[in-house]
Every structure is written in C-alpha cells, then in structure tokens.
Enzyme design. Structure first.
Site, short mmCIF file in Angstrom:
data_model
loop_
_atom_site.label_atom_id
_atom_site.label_comp_id
_atom_site.label_asym_id
_atom_site.label_seq_id
_atom_site.Cartn_x
_atom_site.Cartn_y
_atom_site.Cartn_z
N TYR A 190 36.09 35.07 18.39
CA TYR A 190 36.15 34.54 17.14
C TYR A 190 37.54 34.62 16.78
O TYR A 190 38.43 35.61 16.65
CB TYR A 190 35.03 35.42 16.42
CG TYR A 190 34.93 34.98 14.97
CD1 TYR A 190 33.88 33.71 14.85
CD2 TYR A 190 35.81 35.16 13.76
CE1 TYR A 190 33.61 33.32 13.78
CE2 TYR A 190 35.28 34.37 12.53
CZ TYR A 190 34.41 33.38 12.59
OH TYR A 190 34.17 32.79 11.37
N TYR A 240 35.19 24.41 13.98
CA TYR A 240 34.64 25.75 13.23
C TYR A 240 33.38 25.54 12.77
O TYR A 240 33.17 25.18 11.77
CB TYR A 240 35.83 26.08 11.92
CG TYR A 240 35.39 27.32 11.40
CD1 TYR A 240 35.94 28.48 11.84
CD2 TYR A 240 34.67 27.34 10.22
CE1 TYR A 240 35.57 29.60 10.99
CE2 TYR A 240 34.31 28.40 9.50
CZ TYR A 240 35.06 29.66 9.99
OH TYR A 240 34.69 30.87 9.41
#
Lengths: 133, 399
Positions: free
Chosen positions: B301, B352
C-alpha cells in the site's frame, strides 16, 4: 491570517481540560499513576497499561523538536503557505508529543529546544503553541 | 498468547476466484454505484458465477455504496451475510479476512468484496480533512492537529518522512526511487493511469514541493474507479473459470501504543515509523507459516513513498531503517529486483482504489496474467494502509 483559524472543540469530556488549562495559560497532559507514562492524545485510561488511574498533570512548557513539515501547497484559506507544522516531545513526559505551528519556513534542527506559548483565538479559546526557544 | 498453529486451520482453505475493475480515470462521469456494480459484475463473470451465486457482501466502511445498495443494484437474491470493515485504506486485506471467516463458518459460499470511489471528480482524498470552523471532539482528536494547520494526508505523512530522514539518514533521492519504480511498472501496464508518462530522477526532484520533504510525485493518485474480488473455498474455486489464487493467510493488527482518530494522531503513537505493520507482519508470518524471504512479489500500500518504505522494513523485506538504500539499489524493480513491488504501478502510478487494486494485482500475479509478470511467481505479499488497525495477506499460486 485574516480569515478565522480552525478552532479546537473544547467541550469534549476527555480532551476539554487540556484547553481549559490553556485558557489559564497552563500546559497540562494526562499522566498514568499506575505506569508513570504520559498519554497524548488524552484518553480516559492509559494506552500503555490500560489503567484508569490517570490524572491531568501540569508541565513546564519545554520540549525538543521531534519532526516537522513546511507546508508549501496551501489547502485552506485561513492557513496561507508557507507555514511549518512542528511536533514537539515534551521534556517532562517523553511519551507526549504535541503539535505547534511556526510561520514561514524557518531553519530547524532535530532535537532543538522548543518552548510553549499561548495563542489566544478569542472568546476564551486558547491554543498551546510552540516556537524555537 | 496464541500459538502459531491456532491459525493454521484457514491456511490455503479459501481462494480469490474472481477479479474485476473499471477503467481508472480522473473523471468517470458515472456514479460510484455504477462503478461498483461494473467491477462486481466483471469479477462475477471472471469467476464464472452469476448473481444468484453471490451470497455474501463485504464493504469498506468508507465506501459510499452500502451493502444494501450493492445487493439491490446487482439483484443479489441470495445474500445471507454482509459486513462493513474499517478503516478506509487499512481495510482491504481485512475485508478479505472477513470474507474468509464467512465462507469457512458456512455463512456464505461466494463473497463479493468491493471498493468504489470517484476519488478525483467528487470527493478528493487529498483535500483538507476538517474544513469546518471547529475541529475535534467525540474521539477524532482533530482538535490537537487541524487548528495548527495540519490538515491533509500528505502533511501527516511528511512528518513521518522527515522523522525517517532524521533517524536513518534517508534522502529525497530514496523517496524518488520508490516513485520511479512504481512509474516504470505503470508504463508497462496499459490499465495504469500514468501509463505513457515516464518519470526520471530529474523530473522527480523538479516536481513541486507539497509538504516537505514530500513532493507531488511522493503522493499517490486520486482516482475515479472501482475494483472487486470474489472469495470462496479453495475447493469450489477449483471448479470455477480461473486458476484460484489461494489465500494463505490474512492478518489484522493494531499499532503499538495507539489511539483512535484518523491519521493525524499517528505521530503521537509509540512507534511512528513502525505503526501497525510492525504487528501485522508478526501476525501474518505466524499465520502463514512463511516469511518475507519466501515472497516472490509484493503489492504494498503506497499512499505515499514513505508509507511503502516503512512497510518494506516492518514486513522484513529489508532491514530496519534500510529502506532508502534498499529501494535505491533497484531491489523493488521488476527488472531484476530481489522483490518486485507494485507491479501495476500501485496507488502511486496505477490508480488509487484505496488498496483493493493491490489485491487485484496480487491475484493477476498468482495467475501468471499480470502485464509486468514476475516469472514463476508463486507467492505474493499484499498489504493495506499502515495507520490505524492495519491488514495484510499472503496469496499463493494453486499447485
């Protein structure tokens, strides 16, 4: 800064005493009587040992610079860039790190001495703030 | 204290059987519900399942589309399980963990896990958190941060990045190496938003400062799009349309000495440069019976370059404080790196979707169908956001 700054909520039962003390020009933090560590953000029980035997304790307004960032991309009309957000380790309680704001883009060094000052936002609302000592 | 084999029963017993995603763009021109249903239908079709087969729905608590909205929009008549999992970008691997729990406890057979957002055209996640005149209260602790002008995610992560420089001598070129590695992978991934936009160190260093030491290219994208996966048992997955990506283990753990609040309080926690991944990693490797040395590829991440770097350290892919020289050595590149990371460009350059995109790419690697395929990859680490109670998982190629 011509527009009104964001004001802290001072009514919260867990965190309000921090600002009530600031209105009296006192800096306080939450201390755990069981394990002896400081707690910030302030909570009803200690985040290190879980004890509910916690109390507000007054501290001398001295600290050292833990980290900082100079904001160059403005996102809020009351906070024109550049300004520098500082995070200060409280000398009296090294587990406690408090936030401050310094105008512009000053030369800063890790660990440098910092001192508290009390910023009056009006109508009884006072913010403990930090600047290089 | 739990024993490692307390968690062995779920090793490899479930799998991701279907993946789906929409186009990633700056303006989808459609609602988040329309995006979510497109990604979900794509995942169902990918697995060879129909709406009647989906009997579980897991939502990220920040998603605007409720489980009911999805159940209605997809005409799911057989739903017998639904759950919301917190928080935001920390949640995706934990969402899969909840789906595993539903499947193994017999509450559902095929669970839809989704995330959808118009993250650029509608609610920008990089915008100020508390534009209201009064901040804080009710345990969000904004009163200690936003009045001072600490207002956004880049500013919050910049404090961590500066501290990493102070403690370990990390340089801006180290941060740049992460951005460039992700961009290089995106440039070989047609689906990536930054495909066709090369980035070198000169361009990185010339990009404008947002909140020092973080520049524009240290920040992830803001994306309109959606992604979805279908979780079922490994046994059922074998009979479905795609090679199953086995879920070796999932983990979900807090930071040490943490508090509530979104993001800003993390700088007051006991270990700001370790955060939750320090503890998620320990739990994950114990549950998986594997370690960082066993991973062939990783999807980490990356809301900011520093977030990826501190996770490289905490998951043990490099030593404590050594992520700067590690990334600068080319270690995370698919071109000969020891552990290729974010092979589709990640949040930085791919798109994203709040971390669900990392799971989709992990499955593609395990199937052998990624655009930047790591040769013979059999194991993949996937992580979610590092703040709050975070999560991660290990995927494995089915034998």
């Amino acid at each position: 800064m011509t527009l009104p700054r964001i004001r802290p909520a001072t009514w919260d039962r867990d965190t309000g005493p921090f600002f009530a003390a600031a209105a009296e020009r006192r800096l306080v933090y939450k201390h755990c009587n069981a394990c002896g560590r400081g707690n910030h953000v302030p909570t009803p029980s200690c985040r290190f040992c879980g004890s509910t035997d916690t109390a507000w304790r007054e501290a001398e307004g001295k600290g050292t610079l833990y980290t900082w960032t100079t904001v160059t991309h403005p996102v809020h009309p009351a906070y024109p860039a550049p300004y520098t957000v500082v995070i200060v380790t409280l000398e009296a309680a090294p587990d406690v790190r408090l936030t401050g704001s310094v105008p512009g883009a000053p030369d800063l060094a890790p660990g440098q001495p910092m001192e508290v000052w009390f910023e009056d936002l009006g109508e009884g609302c006072v913010l403990p703030n930090w600047r290089p000592a | 204290m739990a024993r490692a084999d307390d968690y062995a029963p779920f090793r490899d017993r479930c799998a991701i059987a279907g993946i789906g995603r929409t186009e990633f763009s700056r303006d989808s021109g459609r609602s988040e519900l329309a995006l979510a249903t497109e990604a979900a239908r794509a995942a169902m079709a990918d697995a060879g399942l129909t709406a009647d087969d989906i009997d579980g729905v897991v939502r990220c608590q920040m998603d605007h589309n409720s489980a009911s909205a999805m159940t209605g929009a997809l005409a799911l008549r057989n739903v017998g399980f639904s759950a919301d999992v917190a928080v935001g970008g920390d949640a995706p691997c934990a969402m899969v963990g909840v789906a595993v729990a539903a499947v193994l406890s017999g509450q559902a057979r095929h669970v839809l896990v989704y995330r959808s957002l118009n993250g650029r055209s509608e609610g920008r996640l990089g915008a100020a958190i508390a534009p209201r005149p009064e901040a804080g209260g009710h345990g969000n602790y904004d009163e200690f941060f936003t009045p001072y002008g600490l207002l956004t995610a880049p500013q919050s992560f910049a404090l961590l990045a500066r501290r990493h420089m102070i403690e370990y001598g990390t340089t801006e070129e180290h941060f740049g190496a992460v951005a460039i590695a992700c961009r290089e992978h995106a440039n070989r991934t047609p689906h990536a938003q930054m495909h066709g936009k090369p980035l070198d160190m000169t361009q990185y260093l010339a990009s404008r400062m947002i909140s020092d030491p973080l520049r524009l290219f240290d920040c992830c994208l803001e994306t309109d799009g959606a992604a979805a996966v279908i979780v079922t048992t490994a046994e059922r997955a074998k009979d479905l349309a795609q090679p199953p990506a086995l879920i070796r283990a999932t983990a979900h753990a807090p930071a040490t000495g943490m508090s509530g609040g979104m993001m800003f309080p993390s700088i007051t926690w006991e270990e700001p440069l370790k955060l939750a991944p320090r503890n998620v990693a320990r739990q994950l490797w114990a549950r998986a019976g594997l370690g960082p040395q066993d991973m062939d590829v990783a999807q980490i991440y990356d809301c900011f370059t520093i977030s990826l770097m501190l996770q490289l350290e905490q998951y043990g892919l490099c030593g404590e404080g050594e992520s700067g020289p590690f990334v600068a050595s080319g270690a995370i590149s698919a071109d000969g790196g020891s552990i290729p990371v974010n092979t589709d460009g990640g949040n930085m350059s791919g798109g994203y979707i709040h971390g669900l995109n990392h799971i989709v790419e992990g499955v593609r690697q395990m199937r052998g169908t990624a655009d930047v395929q790591v040769k013979d990859a059999e194991t993949c680490l996937v992580t979610s956001g590092p703040m709050g109670i975070s999560s991660a998982m290990v995927l494995r190629r089915a034998a």
